[in-house]
Write a protein that holds these residues in place. Structure first.
Motif, mmCIF file in Angstrom:
data_model
loop_
_atom_site.group_PDB
_atom_site.id
_atom_site.type_symbol
_atom_site.label_atom_id
_atom_site.label_comp_id
_atom_site.label_asym_id
_atom_site.label_seq_id
_atom_site.Cartn_x
_atom_site.Cartn_y
_atom_site.Cartn_z
ATOM 1 N N GLU A 113 31.309 41.570 41.999
ATOM 2 C CA GLU A 113 30.082 41.555 43.562
ATOM 3 C C GLU A 113 31.205 40.973 44.667
ATOM 4 O O GLU A 113 32.353 40.301 44.209
ATOM 5 C CB GLU A 113 28.747 40.765 42.737
ATOM 6 C CG GLU A 113 28.904 39.381 42.014
ATOM 7 C CD GLU A 113 27.879 39.090 42.184
ATOM 8 O OE1 GLU A 113 27.191 39.513 42.550
ATOM 9 O OE2 GLU A 113 28.249 37.454 41.332
ATOM 10 N N VAL A 114 30.902 40.477 45.636
ATOM 11 C CA VAL A 114 31.234 39.740 46.341
ATOM 12 C C VAL A 114 30.567 38.600 46.393
ATOM 13 O O VAL A 114 29.342 38.397 47.316
ATOM 14 C CB VAL A 114 31.173 40.027 47.826
ATOM 15 C CG1 VAL A 114 31.493 39.622 49.292
ATOM 16 C CG2 VAL A 114 31.464 41.596 47.876
ATOM 17 N N VAL A 131 38.119 36.575 51.242
ATOM 18 C CA VAL A 131 36.967 37.366 50.743
ATOM 19 C C VAL A 131 37.236 37.049 49.185
ATOM 20 O O VAL A 131 38.122 37.778 48.825
ATOM 21 C CB VAL A 131 36.821 38.966 50.578
ATOM 22 C CG1 VAL A 131 38.401 39.965 50.427
ATOM 23 C CG2 VAL A 131 36.002 39.839 49.654
ATOM 24 N N THR A 132 36.151 37.184 48.059
ATOM 25 C CA THR A 132 36.302 36.441 46.638
ATOM 26 C C THR A 132 35.346 37.611 46.211
ATOM 27 O O THR A 132 33.903 36.819 46.564
ATOM 28 C CB THR A 132 35.697 35.040 46.276
ATOM 29 O OG1 THR A 132 36.519 34.061 47.486
ATOM 30 C CG2 THR A 132 35.758 35.226 45.455
ATOM 31 N N VAL A 190 42.656 37.752 51.060
ATOM 32 C CA VAL A 190 42.707 37.289 52.630
ATOM 33 C C VAL A 190 43.047 38.608 53.045
ATOM 34 O O VAL A 190 43.955 39.195 52.544
ATOM 35 C CB VAL A 190 43.837 35.920 53.261
ATOM 36 C CG1 VAL A 190 43.836 35.867 55.114
ATOM 37 C CG2 VAL A 190 43.715 34.991 52.667
ATOM 38 N N ILE A 191 42.123 38.724 54.350
ATOM 39 C CA ILE A 191 42.206 40.510 54.797
ATOM 40 C C ILE A 191 41.994 39.890 56.638
ATOM 41 O O ILE A 191 41.529 38.610 56.774
ATOM 42 C CB ILE A 191 40.736 41.505 54.538
ATOM 43 C CG1 ILE A 191 39.555 40.219 54.974
ATOM 44 C CG2 ILE A 191 40.294 41.408 52.861
ATOM 45 C CD1 ILE A 191 38.466 41.231 54.410
ATOM 46 N N LEU A 197 33.721 45.044 54.635
ATOM 47 C CA LEU A 197 33.749 43.402 54.894
ATOM 48 C C LEU A 197 33.783 43.554 56.408
ATOM 49 O O LEU A 197 34.046 43.310 56.793
ATOM 50 C CB LEU A 197 34.622 42.752 53.797
ATOM 51 C CG LEU A 197 34.445 42.841 52.577
ATOM 52 C CD1 LEU A 197 36.483 42.659 52.417
ATOM 53 C CD2 LEU A 197 33.421 42.702 52.044
ATOM 54 N N LEU A 198 31.930 43.683 56.885
ATOM 55 C CA LEU A 198 32.480 43.422 58.070
ATOM 56 C C LEU A 198 32.882 42.112 58.766
ATOM 57 O O LEU A 198 31.974 41.627 59.005
ATOM 58 C CB LEU A 198 30.863 44.268 58.986
ATOM 59 C CG LEU A 198 30.529 44.051 60.659
ATOM 60 C CD1 LEU A 198 31.571 44.884 61.058
ATOM 61 C CD2 LEU A 198 29.408 44.392 60.146
ATOM 62 N N THR A 199 32.840 41.885 59.353
ATOM 63 C CA THR A 199 33.134 40.441 59.775
ATOM 64 C C THR A 199 32.512 40.160 61.555
ATOM 65 O O THR A 199 32.226 40.902 62.122
ATOM 66 C CB THR A 199 35.475 39.832 59.837
ATOM 67 O OG1 THR A 199 35.750 40.881 60.858
ATOM 68 C CG2 THR A 199 35.228 40.272 58.583
#
Length: 380
Positions: free
Chosen positions: A114-115, A156-157, A174-175, A145-147
């Motif tokens: 999970e995030v 993101v972890t 890091v994205i 992963l909508l920033t």
């Protein structure tokens, strides 16, 4: 001339150890020589063999210790590498904007993936059915992963439990936005700027056209009032009124039977907003006053006139415009001219007055503050 230390260089740890063993062997040989006295050649050979055996044993023990230490370090490194190989996730970009591929590059399955920091994203979820996510070794799952807008990079972890274990693992990456996202943002920004400029240009053209129609309607209405029965006078007023937006020229539309928006309950009749003694000032000229107000409303520029008592300078409502008109007529007939500073002039005036007051307090003895220390004469 160079010294021996300079020629040989700094000795290593192995050289120090070898020198210590040789020194120990030499010392032992000297001790045997002193204790031997008049020993025979055979006894000396035996003693030398014993000393050599001791030296060999010491060197062998040292080498064995080094080999054992190296083997232990290799085992620890192998164990650490095996742990890394077992628990390894990789996050790769996806062609779809704001989507990534989470790949299990380890040797055991990752369960309950999970995030952790979902709150940092507008949307953070795995593509597919909701629920715990399990990724087998060598497999992958798509994750959205909508920033939020304006972020160039975000962490993101991920948290998961390796198969067969109970302790959770955590991994942070890091994205950055993909090239398509950056290009899309640039295109959207350019489209927004272009659209806003087009809308502003269209609005300017519409206002220019409406102002032109109002001027033409003013001329046509003046001719119509001068000669209501004239050929085409009424028709010109009707056509020009119909060409305007329905919230403009409502009084003229009512007079020549052209459909317009209705007045609000607080806007009509206009004389309800005036004192009865002033009602005669607007009798018969309401259509003209409304048309002037329409032109002012289209222009939108503030007017710093003597209208403080009747409303804002822009006169956004019709009754403020009527009251302002009546006040101007009464002042003109009475010969009164009001003076008023613009906001910029008022700020400059207030600043100058404040600076002048500070100057007076500093240099005028009569206006000095009580807290100022008394002045003394030179030599006191």
């Amino acid at each position: 001339m160079k010294s021996v230390k300079e020629l040989v260089g700094k000795p290593s740890v192995e050289q120090y150890a070898s020198a210590a063993v040789l020194a120990f062997a030499g010392t032992l040989l000297i001790v045997l020589f002193i204790l031997g006295g008049t020993a025979t050649i055979g006894e000396w050979v035996t003693r030398l063999v014993a000393v050599a055996s001791v030296v060999v044993a010491l060197l062998s023990r040292r080498q064995s210790k080094r080999s054992a230490d190296a083997a232990e370090r290799n085992a620890e490194l192998a164990a650490s590498e095996e742990i890394r190989r077992r628990h390894r996730l990789v996050l790769d970009p996806h062609p779809v904007p704001f989507r990534h591929v989470l790949r299990n590059a380890g040797t055991v399955a990752a369960t309950h993936v999970e995030v952790v920091n979902r709150g940092d994203y507008a949307r953070a979820r795995f593509v597919g059915p909701e629920g715990p996510v399990t990724i087998e070794p060598g497999q992958a799952r798509a994750v959205d992963l909508l920033t939020t807008w304006g972020k160039s990079g975000v962490q993101v972890t991920f948290e998961w439990i390796p198969e067969g274990e109970t302790e959770k693992k955590m991994w942070t990456e890091v994205i950055y936005p993909s090239a398509s996202e950056i290009a899309g943002r640039g295109e959207r920004q350019e489209d927004s700027v272009s659209r806003r400029r087009r809308e502003e240009s269209v609005a300017r053209e519409e206002r220019r056209e409406v102002r032109s129609l109002i001027l033409q309607l003013g001329d046509a209405y003046a001719q119509y009032k001068a000669d209501p029965a004239g050929v085409g006078n009424r028709l010109r007023v009707q056509l020009l009124t119909a060409a305007l937006p329905p919230d403009l020229a409502r009084e003229i539309g009512y007079e020549v039977d052209i459909p317009r928006h209705v007045w609000g309950p607080e806007e009509y009749p206009f004389h309800h907003h005036l004192h009865p003694d002033d009602a005669h000032l607007i009798e018969g000229i309401m259509p003209e006053l409304e048309l002037i107000w329409n032109m002012r409303h289209l222009e939108g520029s503030p007017v710093y006139g003597p209208t403080e008592a009747v409303g804002p300078e822009t006169e956004p409502r019709i009754w403020w415009a009527i009251q302002g008109y009546v006040e101007r007529v009464k002042d003109r007939e009475a010969g009164v001219r009001h003076t008023r500073r613009s906001p910029e002039d008022q700020r400059s005036h207030d600043q100058a007055m404040a600076e002048m007051q500070q100057f007076r307090e500093r240099w005028d003895p009569d206006n000095r503050r009580a807290t100022d220390p008394p002045r003394t004469q030179a030599g006191d």
